[in-house]
Design an enzyme around this catalytic site. Structure first.
Site, mmCIF file in Angstrom:
data_model
loop_
_atom_site.group_PDB
_atom_site.id
_atom_site.type_symbol
_atom_site.label_atom_id
_atom_site.label_comp_id
_atom_site.label_asym_id
_atom_site.label_seq_id
_atom_site.Cartn_x
_atom_site.Cartn_y
_atom_site.Cartn_z
ATOM 1 C CG HIS A 76 50.482 4.113 29.925
ATOM 2 N ND1 HIS A 76 50.032 5.547 30.551
ATOM 3 C CD2 HIS A 76 49.738 3.150 30.560
ATOM 4 C CE1 HIS A 76 49.564 5.258 31.522
ATOM 5 N NE2 HIS A 76 49.016 4.080 31.455
ATOM 6 C CG ASP A 78 49.829 8.280 27.860
ATOM 7 O OD1 ASP A 78 50.206 7.166 28.099
ATOM 8 O OD2 ASP A 78 48.628 8.343 27.624
ATOM 9 C CG ASP A 108 47.662 4.310 34.774
ATOM 10 O OD1 ASP A 108 48.272 3.497 34.157
ATOM 11 O OD2 ASP A 108 46.560 4.439 34.439
ATOM 12 C CD GLU A 140 46.734 3.055 28.949
ATOM 13 O OE1 GLU A 140 45.853 2.222 29.011
ATOM 14 O OE2 GLU A 140 46.872 3.890 29.522
ATOM 15 C CD GLU A 141 45.842 6.920 30.735
ATOM 16 O OE1 GLU A 141 44.579 6.525 30.843
ATOM 17 O OE2 GLU A 141 46.370 6.326 31.883
#
Length: 147
Positions: A76, A78, A108, A140-141
């Site tokens: 991801h 974001d 991440d 995703e977050e």
């Protein structure tokens, strides 16, 4: 344009803000990250497809080779919201601390994309029997809308 070095890619990804949050005052577009990845992967010969998921939110699917199946490297684009005052360095600047690189998204997941590009570069002069796909998703977050 020549592909930036691994460290320069890593730094550029960290510097591109892409906070994803359900609270609108924190939420940002991930477009700068997607544009960097599309430019670099396109220069390497990947076919890049950018898909708008929501206003300001984008996924990237980059493919090298063709045919059924293949290998997907997915992550991801974001990051979580942050409070810069709680950081010991600028969170949007790649910084070396005790022999490690730190910055918002370094583990991440922005760092993953620089690592993936670095890992596949030496393989691209060989014919692939199946495609290699690199997928970068949005949000995703928060909402998981990109997935």
């Amino acid at each position: 344009m020549p592909l930036p070095s691994f460290q320069e890619q890593f730094a550029a990804l960290i510097a591109a803000p892409s906070v994803s949050c359900t609270q609108p005052h924190w939420d940002q577009s991930n477009r700068p990250v997607i544009e960097l990845l599309a430019a670099w992967l396109g220069d390497l010969g990947f076919a890049c497809e950018t898909q708008q998921i929501a206003p300001g939110k984008f996924n990237l699917l980059a493919s090298y080779g063709s045919g059924p199946g293949g290998l997907v490297l997915a992550g991801h684009s974001d990051t979580v919201p942050f409070d810069a005052a709680l950081w010991q360095s600028d969170p949007l600047k790649l910084t070396e601390v005790d022999g490690r690189w730190v910055g918002l998204g370094s583990c991440d997941m922005k760092g993953f994309f620089a690592l993936a590009i670095e890992a596949v570069r030496p393989l691209l002069d060989q014919p692939f029997q199946q495609p290699l796909l690199i997928l970068a998703t949005c949000d995703e977050e928060s909402s998981m809308a990109g997935a």
